[in-house]
Design a protein around this motif. Structure first.
Motif, PDB file in Angstrom:
ATOM      1  N   LYS A 278      28.086  40.929  -1.472  1.00  0.00           N
ATOM      2  CA  LYS A 278      28.914  41.424  -0.371  1.00  0.00           C
ATOM      3  C   LYS A 278      28.315  40.965   0.944  1.00  0.00           C
ATOM      4  O   LYS A 278      27.094  40.955   1.115  1.00  0.00           O
ATOM      5  CB  LYS A 278      28.978  42.963  -0.354  1.00  0.00           C
ATOM      6  CG  LYS A 278      29.516  43.625  -1.607  1.00  0.00           C
ATOM      7  CD  LYS A 278      29.595  45.141  -1.404  1.00  0.00           C
ATOM      8  CE  LYS A 278      29.798  45.899  -2.703  1.00  0.00           C
ATOM      9  NZ  LYS A 278      28.605  45.840  -3.590  1.00  0.00           N
TER      10      LYS A 278
ATOM     11  N   ASN B   9      34.477  42.188   6.824  1.00  0.00           N
ATOM     12  CA  ASN B   9      33.667  41.408   5.890  1.00  0.00           C
ATOM     13  C   ASN B   9      33.818  39.911   6.122  1.00  0.00           C
ATOM     14  O   ASN B   9      34.765  39.444   6.762  1.00  0.00           O
ATOM     15  CB  ASN B   9      34.013  41.752   4.440  1.00  0.00           C
ATOM     16  CG  ASN B   9      35.387  41.282   4.032  1.00  0.00           C
ATOM     17  OD1 ASN B   9      36.393  41.761   4.565  1.00  0.00           O
ATOM     18  ND2 ASN B   9      35.448  40.360   3.092  1.00  0.00           N
TER      19      ASN B   9
ATOM     20  N   ILE C 193      24.163  43.095   5.159  1.00  0.00           N
ATOM     21  CA  ILE C 193      24.926  43.800   6.191  1.00  0.00           C
ATOM     22  C   ILE C 193      24.544  43.224   7.540  1.00  0.00           C
ATOM     23  O   ILE C 193      23.369  43.228   7.924  1.00  0.00           O
ATOM     24  CB  ILE C 193      24.634  45.310   6.180  1.00  0.00           C
ATOM     25  CG1 ILE C 193      24.906  45.911   4.787  1.00  0.00           C
ATOM     26  CG2 ILE C 193      25.474  46.020   7.234  1.00  0.00           C
ATOM     27  CD1 ILE C 193      24.426  47.345   4.640  1.00  0.00           C
TER      28      ILE C 193
ATOM     29  N   ILE D 268      28.921  42.407   4.532  1.00  0.00           N
ATOM     30  CA  ILE D 268      29.577  43.471   5.297  1.00  0.00           C
ATOM     31  C   ILE D 268      29.096  43.387   6.742  1.00  0.00           C
ATOM     32  O   ILE D 268      27.904  43.193   6.996  1.00  0.00           O
ATOM     33  CB  ILE D 268      29.231  44.851   4.713  1.00  0.00           C
ATOM     34  CG1 ILE D 268      29.603  44.917   3.226  1.00  0.00           C
ATOM     35  CG2 ILE D 268      29.948  45.962   5.477  1.00  0.00           C
ATOM     36  CD1 ILE D 268      29.049  46.120   2.511  1.00  0.00           C
ATOM     37  N   CYS D 269      30.003  43.510   7.662  1.00  0.00           N
ATOM     38  CA  CYS D 269      29.681  43.355   9.081  1.00  0.00           C
ATOM     39  C   CYS D 269      30.055  44.620   9.855  1.00  0.00           C
ATOM     40  O   CYS D 269      31.062  45.271   9.544  1.00  0.00           O
ATOM     41  CB  CYS D 269      30.432  42.167   9.679  1.00  0.00           C
ATOM     42  SG  CYS D 269      30.288  40.638   8.735  1.00  0.00           S
TER      43      CYS D 269
ATOM     44  N   ASP E 267      23.061  42.260  -1.554  1.00  0.00           N
ATOM     45  CA  ASP E 267      24.140  42.427  -0.571  1.00  0.00           C
ATOM     46  C   ASP E 267      23.536  42.369   0.839  1.00  0.00           C
ATOM     47  O   ASP E 267      22.388  42.779   1.051  1.00  0.00           O
ATOM     48  CB  ASP E 267      24.837  43.777  -0.744  1.00  0.00           C
ATOM     49  CG  ASP E 267      25.742  43.838  -1.959  1.00  0.00           C
ATOM     50  OD1 ASP E 267      26.011  42.780  -2.563  1.00  0.00           O
ATOM     51  OD2 ASP E 267      26.186  44.958  -2.313  1.00  0.00           O
TER      52      ASP E 267
ATOM     53  N   ILE F 193      27.800  53.232   4.794  1.00  0.00           N
ATOM     54  CA  ILE F 193      28.513  52.317   3.899  1.00  0.00           C
ATOM     55  C   ILE F 193      28.401  52.778   2.453  1.00  0.00           C
ATOM     56  O   ILE F 193      29.367  52.702   1.682  1.00  0.00           O
ATOM     57  CB  ILE F 193      27.990  50.885   4.070  1.00  0.00           C
ATOM     58  CG1 ILE F 193      28.309  50.370   5.481  1.00  0.00           C
ATOM     59  CG2 ILE F 193      28.611  49.943   3.026  1.00  0.00           C
ATOM     60  CD1 ILE F 193      27.690  49.024   5.807  1.00  0.00           C
TER      61      ILE F 193
ATOM     62  N   LEU G  90      33.861  48.370  10.365  1.00  0.00           N
ATOM     63  CA  LEU G  90      33.439  47.471   9.303  1.00  0.00           C
ATOM     64  C   LEU G  90      34.479  46.388   9.038  1.00  0.00           C
ATOM     65  O   LEU G  90      35.683  46.641   9.070  1.00  0.00           O
ATOM     66  CB  LEU G  90      33.201  48.255   8.009  1.00  0.00           C
ATOM     67  CG  LEU G  90      32.180  49.399   8.061  1.00  0.00           C
ATOM     68  CD1 LEU G  90      32.028  50.026   6.685  1.00  0.00           C
ATOM     69  CD2 LEU G  90      30.828  48.908   8.575  1.00  0.00           C
TER      70      LEU G  90
END
Length: 297
Positions: free
Chosen positions: A87, A114, A253, A89-90, A251, A241, A112
Motif C-alpha cells: 500500500k 493513495n 505512508i 497511503i498519503c 506498506d 489508518i 487520505l
C-alpha cells in the motif's frame, strides 16, 4: 541502521551503509555462511531475527573490509528504498503552515488518498514531466515504513509498529490534481514517488516529529521546515489508518508536505518544474534524495 537497495547485473540487491562503504548483504552472508535476508521486504517481514542476521553480516563485513562484499557508495546505482510496497497511503494537508499557504481549512481528520507502484522511483533517477501536465510541483515528505501487521493499534503503541523512515518527493501535477475533487490523477503519474536514498531504522531516527525537512530546486531552497509542524503526528497517523484497514509489513505512508510548494505562491509567481530541474529532498538523519526532471515528448 541505514539500509539501501542498489542495482547490480539487472538485479536489485540489499545493502547496508557503513563507515567503510556499502555492504552487499547477500554476498557477505554467502561468504560468512550466515542465513540473512537478501531483499528489503524479506528483511522487514522477517522481524527482529532478520534484523539481527543483517546486523551481524554488516558488522563482520566492516571488520574484515573485503572488496568482495563492500562497495564504495559512489559506485552504486540506487534502487528505490522500498521496492514493492503493498500500500502507498498519503496524508494531504498535514502541515499547518502548508494548509495556511493554500488557504485550506485545518483538517479535523487526516485527509487520505493513495498512489500506486508505478510512481516508485529512486535516488539519482530521471523522472519524466508528463506531456499531459504543465504544472508539476515538488513536495518534500517523510515516509513511514510499516514493520509488522497493524490493526487497531493505540497511539501509545503505534511507533512500535514502524520499521523505519525515508524521504519521498510526492510529485504532484496540480492541473490534473485539481481537475476533479479526487486528487489521484495528479498524484499517480509514472515516477511520482521517488524514495530514498536510505531506509533508516526507527531506532536510529528516534522521534520522527523532530526532524528538519527541506526541498531545493537547482540548489535554491524552496521548502525549509520541521516535522514538528505536522497537524497529525506519526503515531496519530498510524493509529488512525489502522482503525480502518490492516497495515502490513512494507506498506508505506507519506505524511504530507510543509509550506513552500509552488501551489502556495500567488498565481503570477508560480514557476512549476521544468526540463532539467534538479530537485533534492533532505530530511534530518535520512540523507538527501535527488532526481532530475525531464520533459516527456
Amino acid at each position: 541502521m541505514k539500509l539501501l537497495n542498489f542495482k547490480q547485473n539487472e538485479q536489485v540487491k540489499l545493502g547496508v551503509l557503513t563507515s567503510v562503504g556499502v555492504v552487499d548483504v547477500a554476498a557477505a552472508a554467502n561468504v560468512f555462511e550466515i542465513n540473512a535476508p537478501s531483499d528489503i521486504h524479506e528483511l522487514i517481514e522477517g522481524g527482529p531475527a532478520a534484523m539481527a542476521a543483517a546486523s551481524a553480516v554488516a558488522a563482520q563485513a566492516v571488520e574484515l573490509k573485503s572488496s568482495e562484499y563492500i562497495i564504495p557508495e559512489s559506485d552504486i546505482t540506487y534502487a528505490s528504498a522500498v521496492t514493492k510496497p503493498g500500500k502507498i497511503i498519503c496524508v494531504g494537508l498535514n502541515y499547518r503552515r502548508h494548509a495556511e499557504e493554500t488557504n485550506a481549512p485545518i483538517p479535523q481528520y487526516p485527509i487520505l488518498f493513495n498512489k500506486f507502484n508505478n510512481t516508485i522511483a529512486a535516488h539519482g533517477d530521471t523522472v519524466l514531466l508528463p506531456k499531459v501536465s504543465t504544472k508539476v510541483d515538488y513536495e518534500a515528505e517523510l515516509v513511514i515504513v510499516i514493520g509488522k501487521q497493524t490493526k487497531d493499534v493505540e497511539e501509545e503503541k503505534a511507533l512500535g509498529h514502524v520499521f523505519g523512515y525515508c524521504n519521498v518527493n510526492d510529485l504532484s501535477a496540480r492541473d490534473l490534481q485539481m481537475r476533479t475533487q479526487q486528487w489521484l490523477l495528479g498524484k499517480s503519474c509514472d515516477g511520482f514517488s521517488p524514495l530514498g536514498p536510505y531506509l533508516v531504522t526507527a531506532d536510529e531516527v528516534g522521534d520522527p516529529n523532530k526532524l528538519a525537512i527541506s526541498c531545493t530546486v537547482n540548489g535554491e531552497v524552496r521548502q525549509s521546515s520541521n516535522t514538528s509542524d505536522m497537524i497529525f503526528n506519526v503515531k496519530e497517523i498510524v493509529s488512525y489508518i489502522s482503525q480502518y484497514m490492516t497495515l502490513e509489513p512494507g506498506d508505506i505512508i507519506l505524511t504530507g508536505t510543509p509550506e513552500g510548494v509552488v501551489l502556495g505562491y500567488p498565481e503570477d509567481k508560480q514557476v512549476y518544474l521544468k526540463d532539467g530541474d534538479v530537485v533534492t529532498i533532505e530530511i534530518e538523519k535520512l540523507g538527501a534524495l535527488t532526481v532530475t526532471m525531464k520533459q516527456e515528448v
